[in-house]
Design a protein around this motif. Structure first.
Motif, mmCIF file in Angstrom:
data_model
loop_
_atom_site.group_PDB
_atom_site.id
_atom_site.type_symbol
_atom_site.label_atom_id
_atom_site.label_comp_id
_atom_site.label_asym_id
_atom_site.label_seq_id
_atom_site.Cartn_x
_atom_site.Cartn_y
_atom_site.Cartn_z
ATOM 1 N N GLY A 71 0.832 -1.189 0.000
ATOM 2 C CA GLY A 71 0.000 0.000 0.000
ATOM 3 C C GLY A 71 0.864 1.236 0.000
ATOM 4 N N GLY A 72 0.957 1.918 -1.160
ATOM 5 C CA GLY A 72 1.747 3.134 -1.277
ATOM 6 C C GLY A 72 3.007 2.925 -2.091
ATOM 7 N N LEU A 73 3.131 3.662 -3.211
ATOM 8 C CA LEU A 73 4.320 3.546 -4.070
ATOM 9 C C LEU A 73 5.448 4.440 -3.593
ATOM 10 C CD1 LEU A 73 5.748 2.548 -6.640
ATOM 11 C CD2 LEU A 73 4.546 4.342 -7.910
ATOM 12 N N GLY A 74 5.114 5.665 -3.152
ATOM 13 C CA GLY A 74 6.162 6.607 -2.771
ATOM 14 C C GLY A 74 7.132 6.816 -3.916
ATOM 15 N N LEU A 75 8.408 6.774 -3.626
ATOM 16 C CA LEU A 75 9.439 6.856 -4.659
ATOM 17 C C LEU A 75 10.013 5.478 -4.980
ATOM 18 C CD1 LEU A 75 11.226 10.163 -3.614
ATOM 19 C CD2 LEU A 75 9.567 9.814 -5.450
ATOM 20 N N GLY A 76 9.328 4.428 -4.548
ATOM 21 C CA GLY A 76 9.636 3.086 -5.032
ATOM 22 C C GLY A 76 10.575 2.244 -4.201
ATOM 23 N N TYR A 77 11.019 2.722 -3.051
ATOM 24 C CA TYR A 77 12.056 1.979 -2.342
ATOM 25 C C TYR A 77 11.523 0.733 -1.628
ATOM 26 C CZ TYR A 77 15.253 5.624 -3.593
ATOM 27 O OH TYR A 77 16.026 6.488 -4.323
ATOM 28 N N GLU A 95 -1.365 2.692 -5.449
ATOM 29 C CA GLU A 95 -0.996 4.098 -5.255
ATOM 30 C C GLU A 95 -2.127 4.984 -5.735
ATOM 31 O OE1 GLU A 95 0.157 7.530 -4.429
ATOM 32 O OE2 GLU A 95 1.600 5.956 -3.868
ATOM 33 N N ILE A 96 -2.602 5.863 -4.868
ATOM 34 C CA ILE A 96 -3.758 6.679 -5.202
ATOM 35 C C ILE A 96 -3.412 7.855 -6.125
ATOM 36 C CG2 ILE A 96 -3.568 8.231 -3.212
ATOM 37 C CD1 ILE A 96 -6.668 8.024 -3.000
ATOM 38 N N GLU A 97 -2.176 8.346 -6.059
ATOM 39 C CA GLU A 97 -1.809 9.525 -6.840
ATOM 40 C C GLU A 97 -1.290 9.115 -8.223
ATOM 41 O OE1 GLU A 97 -2.803 12.192 -5.964
ATOM 42 O OE2 GLU A 97 -2.733 12.437 -3.789
ATOM 43 N N GLU A 98 -2.131 9.248 -9.241
ATOM 44 C CA GLU A 98 -1.761 8.854 -10.598
ATOM 45 C C GLU A 98 -0.539 9.606 -11.112
ATOM 46 O OE1 GLU A 98 -1.327 8.644 -14.751
ATOM 47 O OE2 GLU A 98 -1.944 10.470 -13.685
ATOM 48 N N PRO A 99 -0.386 10.911 -10.836
ATOM 49 C CA PRO A 99 0.815 11.612 -11.320
ATOM 50 C C PRO A 99 2.106 10.977 -10.820
ATOM 51 C CG PRO A 99 -0.820 13.194 -10.605
ATOM 52 C CD PRO A 99 -1.313 11.848 -10.172
ATOM 53 N N LEU A 100 2.112 10.497 -9.584
ATOM 54 C CA LEU A 100 3.315 9.868 -9.047
ATOM 55 C C LEU A 100 3.659 8.603 -9.819
ATOM 56 C CD1 LEU A 100 5.528 9.859 -6.964
ATOM 57 C CD2 LEU A 100 3.946 8.794 -5.340
ATOM 58 N N VAL A 101 2.647 7.824 -10.170
ATOM 59 C CA VAL A 101 2.878 6.632 -10.989
ATOM 60 C C VAL A 101 3.454 7.036 -12.343
ATOM 61 C CG1 VAL A 101 1.811 4.608 -12.047
ATOM 62 C CG2 VAL A 101 0.987 5.419 -9.827
ATOM 63 N N GLN A 102 2.907 8.074 -12.941
ATOM 64 C CA GLN A 102 3.384 8.538 -14.242
ATOM 65 C C GLN A 102 4.823 9.012 -14.164
ATOM 66 O OE1 GLN A 102 2.010 8.283 -17.180
ATOM 67 N NE2 GLN A 102 3.779 9.263 -18.153
ATOM 68 N N TRP A 103 5.176 9.738 -13.124
ATOM 69 C CA TRP A 103 6.548 10.228 -12.990
ATOM 70 C C TRP A 103 7.527 9.080 -12.806
ATOM 71 C CZ3 TRP A 103 4.792 14.233 -8.776
ATOM 72 C CH2 TRP A 103 4.011 15.227 -9.402
ATOM 73 N N MET A 104 7.080 8.002 -12.177
ATOM 74 C CA MET A 104 7.937 6.826 -12.055
ATOM 75 C C MET A 104 8.113 6.150 -13.413
ATOM 76 S SD MET A 104 9.009 6.199 -8.862
ATOM 77 C CE MET A 104 9.205 4.426 -8.704
ATOM 78 N N ARG A 105 7.037 6.113 -14.193
ATOM 79 C CA ARG A 105 7.094 5.417 -15.485
ATOM 80 C C ARG A 105 7.898 6.187 -16.521
ATOM 81 N NH1 ARG A 105 4.016 1.016 -15.403
ATOM 82 N NH2 ARG A 105 2.066 0.957 -14.200
ATOM 83 N N ASP A 106 7.765 7.523 -16.521
ATOM 84 C CA ASP A 106 8.375 8.294 -17.621
ATOM 85 C C ASP A 106 9.802 8.757 -17.330
ATOM 86 O OD1 ASP A 106 8.213 10.550 -15.963
ATOM 87 O OD2 ASP A 106 6.482 11.410 -17.003
ATOM 88 N N GLY A 107 10.343 8.395 -16.163
ATOM 89 C CA GLY A 107 11.728 8.725 -15.867
ATOM 90 C C GLY A 107 11.929 10.045 -15.152
ATOM 91 N N THR A 108 10.843 10.745 -14.835
ATOM 92 C CA THR A 108 10.994 11.941 -14.005
ATOM 93 C C THR A 108 11.657 11.562 -12.685
ATOM 94 O OG1 THR A 108 9.006 12.891 -15.012
ATOM 95 C CG2 THR A 108 9.776 13.895 -12.984
#
Length: 230
Positions: A71-77, A95-108
């Motif tokens: 429960g919770g992606l955070g920054l992936g650690y 992870e509830i925050e879709e932008p955070l998932v996107q930033w993890m996927r796109d390399g941000t």
């Protein structure tokens, strides 16, 4: 005086508020990524010791943690440490925050694409309460790192994660002998009591961790679903 500079890398407005990823630079340290929600510091890429060590402790509680729900992606650690365990065959992150998932996927978040490319990992963009209620498969280990414990809520609605109805849903999602682990930056006797009410038995473990060489104490709250039901 040490110069510290903050550069905003990404920002998103969601129905829960403002999610910001920024880079923190100084004269004396390497650049650090920092995540804030509604102005509240959530985590950064420097202070990851607690997530990594507590995930390792949780994995040791299960003989064969083939299937793990986080429960919770955070920054992936947390996910990164789970996937480092060769016993893990499937890791689902909610992870509830879709932008955070996107930033993890796109390399941000630079390490994000490689982490999410692991074929054992999948990310569900949903509220953890809804995801748990609607889940149909079982898990050997459920790790809840939604906030930093019941005394530290990024979203007020997350308080339900620490209450009996939700904890009962987590119990029912566990395979026989499976373990629920909730971690907190503070002692949480109310959470321990709620887990004991649901599971019959629950345990508090205090763990010493180092954050930037600064000693801190974090708490694991854990309960096991019986192998056989009475």
């Amino acid at each position: 005086m040490v110069r510290v500079e903050h550069v905003e890398l990404a920002r998103a407005e969601t129905e829960r508020g403002d999610v910001v990823l920024r880079r923190r630079s100084s004269d004396t340290a390497a650049d650090v990524l920092e995540l804030r929600v509604n102005g509240v510091f959530v985590m950064d890429t420097l202070e990851t010791t607690s997530e990594i060590e507590l995930a390792a402790q949780a994995l040791d509680l299960v003989e064969r943690p083939a299937s793990v729900l986080i429960g919770g992606l955070g920054l992936g650690y947390t996910l990164q440490r789970v996937l480092a365990d060769p016993r893990v065959e499937r890791a689902v992150v909610v992870e509830i925050e879709e932008p955070l998932v996107q930033w993890m996927r796109d390399g941000t978040v630079p390490h994000g694409p490689a982490l999410l490319a692991d074929t054992r990992a999948s990310v569900v963009n949903a509220d953890i309460s809804m995801a748990i209620a609607e889940a149909r498969s079982t898990y050997d280990l459920v790790l809840l790192d939604v906030d930093n414990g019941p005394g530290y809520l990024v979203h007020a609605g997350n308080e339900t994660v620490y209450e009996q109805p939700f904890l009962a849903q987590c119990r029912d999602l566990l395979a026989p002998g499976g373990v629920l682990v909730v971690w907190s930056a503070n002692a949480a006797p109310g959470l321990l009591g709620a887990m004991r009410s649901v599971f019959g038995e629950a345990e508090e473990q205090a763990h010493d961790v180092l954050l930037q060489d600064r000693p801190e104490q974090y708490y694991l709250y854990l309960a096991r679903r019986p192998v056989t039901q009475v």
